[in-house]
Structures are given as C-alpha cells and as structure tokens.
Scaffold this motif. Structure first.
Motif, PDB file in Angstrom:
ATOM      1  N   MET A   1       0.857  -1.169   0.000  1.00 37.69           N
ATOM      2  CA  MET A   1       0.000   0.000   0.000  1.00 37.69           C
ATOM      3  C   MET A   1       0.902   1.230   0.000  1.00 37.69           C
ATOM      4  N   TYR A   2       0.565   2.166  -0.836  1.00 34.41           N
ATOM      5  CA  TYR A   2       1.256   3.452  -0.832  1.00 34.41           C
ATOM      6  C   TYR A   2       0.864   4.154   0.455  1.00 34.41           C
ATOM      7  N   LEU A   3       1.867   4.529   1.257  1.00 32.19           N
ATOM      8  CA  LEU A   3       1.577   5.041   2.593  1.00 32.19           C
ATOM      9  C   LEU A   3       2.452   6.248   2.915  1.00 32.19           C
ATOM     10  N   PRO A   4       2.042   7.444   2.436  1.00 31.18           N
ATOM     11  CA  PRO A   4       2.794   8.644   2.800  1.00 31.18           C
ATOM     12  C   PRO A   4       2.814   8.813   4.325  1.00 31.18           C
ATOM     13  N   THR A   5       3.896   9.339   4.830  1.00 29.62           N
ATOM     14  CA  THR A   5       4.073   9.509   6.268  1.00 29.62           C
ATOM     15  C   THR A   5       2.896  10.226   6.915  1.00 29.62           C
ATOM     16  N   ARG A   6       2.376  11.236   6.257  1.00 26.07           N
ATOM     17  CA  ARG A   6       1.297  12.030   6.862  1.00 26.07           C
ATOM     18  C   ARG A   6       0.003  11.242   7.037  1.00 26.07           C
ATOM     19  N   HIS A   7      -0.135  10.107   6.330  1.00 26.55           N
ATOM     20  CA  HIS A   7      -1.348   9.302   6.438  1.00 26.55           C
ATOM     21  C   HIS A   7      -1.155   8.033   7.278  1.00 26.55           C
ATOM     22  N   ARG A   8       0.063   7.791   7.726  1.00 26.15           N
ATOM     23  CA  ARG A   8       0.348   6.565   8.483  1.00 26.15           C
ATOM     24  C   ARG A   8      -0.327   6.627   9.848  1.00 26.15           C
ATOM     25  N   GLN A   9      -1.045   5.562  10.177  1.00 23.79           N
ATOM     26  CA  GLN A   9      -1.664   5.442  11.496  1.00 23.79           C
ATOM     27  C   GLN A   9      -0.662   4.736  12.411  1.00 23.79           C
ATOM     28  N   HIS A  10      -0.300   5.384  13.491  1.00 17.37           N
ATOM     29  CA  HIS A  10       0.687   4.829  14.412  1.00 17.37           C
ATOM     30  C   HIS A  10       0.059   4.190  15.646  1.00 17.37           C
TER      31      HIS A  10
END
Length: 178
Positions: A1-10
C-alpha cells in the motif's frame, strides 16, 4: 500500500478498533497462477505473551483458500470512506487549483496462513463468534439452538483459519468520514 508519512496510522489501538468495527476483511492469497481474494468475517485476538496478535475465521471446506496454509497473506479491513469534493472557498483562494479526493481509513494485516481442522477448536470458535455477533439481537441465536447432529455435520463442512500477525499498518487519509 502506498503510505505517505502524513497518512500513516501509528496507534495500534485505533487499528485494532477498526478491525473489530469492520470485521469483514478481504483475505488476499495466491492460487499459484493469480491473486485471489476471499471476504471473511474475522475475529481479532490481541497479542499474547509471544507478542503476536491473531486473526481468526472459518471457511467452507469446499473453499480452496484453507489449502493455501503456509502462504504469506494479506488481510485488508476498510473502515469509513467518503468522496470529498473540492472546497469552494479553497477553489476561489487558489484560482481553481484544487481537486476532489477520497477520505478513508484502512488497515492491512500481513502474516502466514494456518488451517485448523480440530473440531473442538472450531466449536469453541463458533460459540465465541456467535455470542459476539448475536449479542445485539433482541433474541440472540445460540449454536446450542440447533440440533447437535446438524452442528456436527456443519463442523465437518468447515475449516478454521488463523493468521499470526507479522505486520500491521494503517492509513488514515483525511478526517474520519461520517
């Protein structure tokens, strides 16, 4: 999955909550020639002392997915999603340099598939799943409501599957859709 840092759920709890709230996951396997996807209601089991959480489900014995035991698999859980049209104010402020988008929440779970044919495991699993999903019903159904011979036959017709979670990643794009 393309996962830009700003959208990553931590937040692991947020991802677990999404899986529980949207339990119908898409299990992606490979049949040897092509990718395949099965849509299954999963149970999320939190990490135990070994540190690995689990996903559990069952399938019809006729479904070939359980014969792919040992494969690395992907289970996808999609939460709320919504189309987001361009904001009119932003459109005015930027000279029209805006585009529509989608807001969505999704969790990908990676792990190795295991098949479980043990009737006692399957019966315990079915009781737990039934209690969970029937709880909100005005007159909850129970596995014990069916004749034992019928349940025995159904147990022979299904196989449990389990995925030990090796990696879990979440993407929260945009605000929580309504």
């Amino acid at each position: 999955m393309y996962l830009p840092t700003r959208h990553r759920q931590h937040d692991p709890q947020a991802m677990q909550d999404l899986i529980r709230a949207h339990a119908l996951g898409m299990l992606v396997t490979h049949d040897g020639a092509l990718p395949d996807a099965d849509h299954l209601p999963f149970e999320y089991v939190p990490p135990g002392p070994d540190g690995a959480g689990l996903l559990r489900a069952h399938v019809a014995r006729a479904n070939p997915v359980w014969r792919r035991a040992g494969q690395q698999v992907l289970a996808v859980f999609r939460g709320p999603a919504a189309y987001v049209p361009p904001d009119q104010q932003e459109k005015l402020e930027t000279g029209g340099r805006v585009v529509p988008t989608w807001d969505y929440h999704v969790v990908h779970v990676h792990g190795r598939l295991r098949a479980i044919e043990d009737p006692a495991w399957l019966l315990d699993f079915l009781h737990a799943q039934t209690r969970h999903h029937e709880a909100p019903q005005p007159q909850p159904w129970s596995v014990a409501d069916a004749p034992p011979a019928y349940i025995d036959g159904m147990l022979r017709a299904i196989v449990g599957i389990e995925i030990a979670i090796e990696r879990i990643e979440g993407k929260w794009k945009g605000a929580p859709p309504a």
